[in-house]
Design a protein around this motif. Structure first.
Motif, PDB file in Angstrom:
ATOM      1  N   ARG A 235       0.928  -1.332   0.019  1.00 40.41           N
ATOM      2  CA  ARG A 235      -0.103   0.057  -0.063  1.00 40.41           C
ATOM      3  C   ARG A 235       1.043   1.414   0.019  1.00 40.41           C
ATOM      4  O   ARG A 235       0.442   2.165  -0.552  1.00 40.41           O
ATOM      5  CB  ARG A 235      -1.012  -0.054   1.235  1.00 40.41           C
ATOM      6  N   LEU A 236       1.981   1.301   0.593  1.00 38.15           N
ATOM      7  CA  LEU A 236       2.858   2.406   0.579  1.00 38.15           C
ATOM      8  C   LEU A 236       4.236   2.279   0.192  1.00 38.15           C
ATOM      9  O   LEU A 236       4.458   3.551  -0.583  1.00 38.15           O
ATOM     10  CB  LEU A 236       3.075   2.732   2.117  1.00 38.15           C
ATOM     11  N   LEU A 237       4.993   1.270   0.135  1.00 38.47           N
ATOM     12  CA  LEU A 237       6.234   1.388  -0.228  1.00 38.47           C
ATOM     13  C   LEU A 237       6.187   1.677  -1.607  1.00 38.47           C
ATOM     14  O   LEU A 237       5.673   1.182  -2.521  1.00 38.47           O
ATOM     15  CB  LEU A 237       6.986  -0.029   0.044  1.00 38.47           C
ATOM     16  N   ASP A 238       7.430   2.599  -2.058  1.00 39.42           N
ATOM     17  CA  ASP A 238       7.647   2.713  -3.568  1.00 39.42           C
ATOM     18  C   ASP A 238       6.265   3.686  -4.318  1.00 39.42           C
ATOM     19  O   ASP A 238       6.689   3.865  -5.582  1.00 39.42           O
ATOM     20  CB  ASP A 238       7.788   1.608  -4.572  1.00 39.42           C
TER      21      ASP A 238
ATOM     22  N   VAL B 153       3.368  12.980  -3.278  1.00 40.90           N
ATOM     23  CA  VAL B 153       2.812  14.321  -3.902  1.00 40.90           C
ATOM     24  C   VAL B 153       2.548  15.346  -2.889  1.00 40.90           C
ATOM     25  O   VAL B 153       1.550  14.950  -2.100  1.00 40.90           O
ATOM     26  CB  VAL B 153       1.760  13.907  -5.071  1.00 40.90           C
ATOM     27  N   ASP B 154       2.993  16.856  -3.165  1.00 42.75           N
ATOM     28  CA  ASP B 154       2.157  17.638  -1.909  1.00 42.75           C
ATOM     29  C   ASP B 154       1.004  18.102  -2.608  1.00 42.75           C
ATOM     30  O   ASP B 154       0.335  17.722  -3.594  1.00 42.75           O
ATOM     31  CB  ASP B 154       3.373  18.603  -2.018  1.00 42.75           C
ATOM     32  N   ARG B 155       0.352  18.954  -1.551  1.00 45.00           N
ATOM     33  CA  ARG B 155      -0.915  19.399  -1.839  1.00 45.00           C
ATOM     34  C   ARG B 155      -1.151  19.893  -3.470  1.00 45.00           C
ATOM     35  O   ARG B 155      -2.238  20.109  -3.944  1.00 45.00           O
ATOM     36  CB  ARG B 155      -1.447  20.267  -0.916  1.00 45.00           C
ATOM     37  N   ASP B 156      -0.137  20.627  -4.094  1.00 42.91           N
ATOM     38  CA  ASP B 156      -0.206  21.306  -5.196  1.00 42.91           C
ATOM     39  C   ASP B 156       0.240  20.234  -6.408  1.00 42.91           C
ATOM     40  O   ASP B 156       0.112  20.967  -7.528  1.00 42.91           O
ATOM     41  CB  ASP B 156       0.765  22.387  -5.281  1.00 42.91           C
ATOM     42  N   GLY B 157       0.313  19.025  -6.145  1.00 42.90           N
ATOM     43  CA  GLY B 157       0.771  18.180  -7.186  1.00 42.90           C
ATOM     44  C   GLY B 157       2.152  18.004  -7.528  1.00 42.90           C
ATOM     45  O   GLY B 157       2.519  17.135  -8.563  1.00 42.90           O
ATOM     46  N   ARG B 158       2.920  18.736  -6.843  1.00 45.11           N
ATOM     47  CA  ARG B 158       4.295  18.546  -7.026  1.00 45.11           C
ATOM     48  C   ARG B 158       5.127  17.306  -6.431  1.00 45.11           C
ATOM     49  O   ARG B 158       4.570  16.830  -5.199  1.00 45.11           O
ATOM     50  CB  ARG B 158       5.225  19.805  -6.606  1.00 45.11           C
ATOM     51  N   LEU B 159       5.894  16.736  -7.147  1.00 42.67           N
ATOM     52  CA  LEU B 159       6.551  15.401  -6.551  1.00 42.67           C
ATOM     53  C   LEU B 159       7.489  15.752  -5.421  1.00 42.67           C
ATOM     54  O   LEU B 159       8.570  16.478  -5.541  1.00 42.67           O
ATOM     55  CB  LEU B 159       7.348  14.825  -7.594  1.00 42.67           C
ATOM     56  N   VAL B 160       7.346  15.131  -4.398  1.00 45.10           N
ATOM     57  CA  VAL B 160       8.424  15.031  -3.115  1.00 45.10           C
ATOM     58  C   VAL B 160       9.246  14.012  -3.214  1.00 45.10           C
ATOM     59  O   VAL B 160      10.288  14.327  -3.090  1.00 45.10           O
ATOM     60  CB  VAL B 160       7.279  15.092  -1.790  1.00 45.10           C
ATOM     61  N   GLY B 161       9.029  12.807  -3.665  1.00 43.86           N
ATOM     62  CA  GLY B 161       9.859  11.730  -3.698  1.00 43.86           C
ATOM     63  C   GLY B 161       9.001  10.243  -3.630  1.00 43.86           C
ATOM     64  O   GLY B 161       7.763  10.400  -4.136  1.00 43.86           O
ATOM     65  N   LYS B 162       9.585   9.279  -3.406  1.00 43.92           N
ATOM     66  CA  LYS B 162       8.921   8.107  -3.234  1.00 43.92           C
ATOM     67  C   LYS B 162       8.837   7.824  -1.913  1.00 43.92           C
ATOM     68  O   LYS B 162      10.086   7.816  -1.052  1.00 43.92           O
ATOM     69  CB  LYS B 162       9.572   6.856  -4.208  1.00 43.92           C
ATOM     70  N   VAL B 163       8.084   6.682  -1.281  1.00 40.61           N
ATOM     71  CA  VAL B 163       8.082   6.175   0.089  1.00 40.61           C
ATOM     72  C   VAL B 163       9.137   5.027   0.009  1.00 40.61           C
ATOM     73  O   VAL B 163       9.294   4.068  -0.776  1.00 40.61           O
ATOM     74  CB  VAL B 163       6.700   5.490   0.101  1.00 40.61           C
TER      75      VAL B 163
ATOM     76  N   ALA C  41      -0.932   7.307  -5.431  1.00 38.07           N
ATOM     77  CA  ALA C  41       0.188   8.169  -4.905  1.00 38.07           C
ATOM     78  C   ALA C  41      -0.350   8.507  -3.295  1.00 38.07           C
ATOM     79  O   ALA C  41      -1.382   8.391  -2.920  1.00 38.07           O
ATOM     80  CB  ALA C  41       0.502   9.436  -5.646  1.00 38.07           C
ATOM     81  N   VAL C  42       1.024   8.979  -2.661  1.00 37.16           N
ATOM     82  CA  VAL C  42       0.791   9.258  -1.542  1.00 37.16           C
ATOM     83  C   VAL C  42       0.355  10.729  -1.473  1.00 37.16           C
ATOM     84  O   VAL C  42       1.363  11.552  -1.772  1.00 37.16           O
ATOM     85  CB  VAL C  42       1.603   8.880  -0.385  1.00 37.16           C
ATOM     86  N   ARG C  43      -0.583  11.442  -1.262  1.00 39.84           N
ATOM     87  CA  ARG C  43      -1.002  12.723  -1.245  1.00 39.84           C
ATOM     88  C   ARG C  43      -1.044  13.542   0.087  1.00 39.84           C
ATOM     89  O   ARG C  43      -1.622  13.144   1.123  1.00 39.84           O
ATOM     90  CB  ARG C  43      -2.460  12.963  -2.024  1.00 39.84           C
ATOM     91  N   LEU C  44      -0.064  14.471   0.112  1.00 35.99           N
ATOM     92  CA  LEU C  44       0.060  15.070   1.258  1.00 35.99           C
ATOM     93  C   LEU C  44      -0.699  16.396   1.517  1.00 35.99           C
ATOM     94  O   LEU C  44      -1.418  16.778   0.563  1.00 35.99           O
ATOM     95  CB  LEU C  44       1.449  15.641   1.427  1.00 35.99           C
ATOM     96  N   ARG C  45      -1.098  16.834   2.839  1.00 40.67           N
ATOM     97  CA  ARG C  45      -2.002  17.908   2.758  1.00 40.67           C
ATOM     98  C   ARG C  45      -1.246  19.133   3.066  1.00 40.67           C
ATOM     99  O   ARG C  45      -1.776  20.458   3.651  1.00 40.67           O
ATOM    100  CB  ARG C  45      -2.754  17.840   4.211  1.00 40.67           C
ATOM    101  N   VAL C  46       0.356  19.126   2.912  1.00 39.36           N
ATOM    102  CA  VAL C  46       0.908  20.280   2.929  1.00 39.36           C
ATOM    103  C   VAL C  46       1.740  20.697   1.534  1.00 39.36           C
ATOM    104  O   VAL C  46       1.743  19.789   0.776  1.00 39.36           O
ATOM    105  CB  VAL C  46       1.953  20.178   4.013  1.00 39.36           C
ATOM    106  N   CYS C  47       2.367  21.582   1.344  1.00 42.07           N
ATOM    107  CA  CYS C  47       3.050  22.058   0.206  1.00 42.07           C
ATOM    108  C   CYS C  47       4.493  21.663   0.518  1.00 42.07           C
ATOM    109  O   CYS C  47       5.201  21.631   1.403  1.00 42.07           O
ATOM    110  CB  CYS C  47       3.035  23.658   0.367  1.00 42.07           C
ATOM    111  N   LEU C  48       5.284  21.169  -0.577  1.00 39.27           N
ATOM    112  CA  LEU C  48       6.169  20.913  -0.721  1.00 39.27           C
ATOM    113  C   LEU C  48       7.430  21.751   0.031  1.00 39.27           C
ATOM    114  O   LEU C  48       8.464  21.407   1.043  1.00 39.27           O
ATOM    115  CB  LEU C  48       7.069  20.707  -2.071  1.00 39.27           C
ATOM    116  N   ASP C  49       7.078  23.236  -0.191  1.00 39.27           N
ATOM    117  CA  ASP C  49       8.082  24.256   0.668  1.00 39.27           C
ATOM    118  C   ASP C  49       8.002  24.083   2.164  1.00 39.27           C
ATOM    119  O   ASP C  49       8.623  24.663   2.888  1.00 39.27           O
ATOM    120  CB  ASP C  49       7.591  25.554   0.190  1.00 39.27           C
ATOM    121  N   ASP C  50       7.000  23.404   2.685  1.00 43.45           N
ATOM    122  CA  ASP C  50       6.761  23.158   4.117  1.00 43.45           C
ATOM    123  C   ASP C  50       7.506  22.376   4.643  1.00 43.45           C
ATOM    124  O   ASP C  50       7.416  22.147   5.879  1.00 43.45           O
ATOM    125  CB  ASP C  50       5.300  23.055   4.474  1.00 43.45           C
ATOM    126  N   LEU C  51       8.143  21.418   3.752  1.00 40.39           N
ATOM    127  CA  LEU C  51       8.929  20.197   4.272  1.00 40.39           C
ATOM    128  C   LEU C  51      10.361  20.549   4.179  1.00 40.39           C
ATOM    129  O   LEU C  51      10.685  21.375   3.464  1.00 40.39           O
ATOM    130  CB  LEU C  51       8.689  19.018   3.469  1.00 40.39           C
TER     131      LEU C  51
END
Length: 124
Positions: free
Chosen positions: A6-9, A13-23, A89-99
């Protein structure tokens, strides 16, 4: 086992759809009643290298160490409470810039990307 599928690999994606990385790995914790839960998602070469193990895993970590300033390469840790939902994908509720940025990413930005003419005007 289901958690791994369910999670690995999955892409993060941040809340704006920008790629953060992979789990690359998952961090667990145990609550006051002794029930384990997912505390954080880990991403980056250090997490992936530790997960893979062996020579290939050590090589990934060694390359990450080479491209950092502090030599203490740690994975980017994303608290699971920042996850909005998990689908394709794993979708975050924050922006990439907040990480926080990953150590390798900071090194590459400082020593490579920032030296490219016009890099300061690139859209992000």
């Amino acid at each position: 086992m289901q958690l791994g599928r369910r999670l690995l690999d999955r892409q993060i994606v941040d809340r704006d759809g920008r790629l953060v990385g992979k789990v690359d790995d998952v961090e667990f914790a145990v609550d006051a009643d002794g029930v384990p839960y997912v505390a954080a998602l880990l991403t980056g070469q250090a997490a992936l290298g530790q997960r893979i193990g062996g020579r290939v895993g050590r090589l990934l970590v060694a390359v990450a160490v080479r491209f950092t300033e502090d030599r203490a390469v740690t994975p980017l840790r994303i608290p699971y409470r920042l996850v909005a939902r998990v689908d394709s994908a794993v979708r975050l509720r924050v922006c990439l810039d907040d990480l926080p940025s990953a150590p390798v990413e900071r090194w590459l930005r400082r020593h490579l990307i920032d030296r490219i003419p016009g890099a300061d005007r690139a859209s992000g």
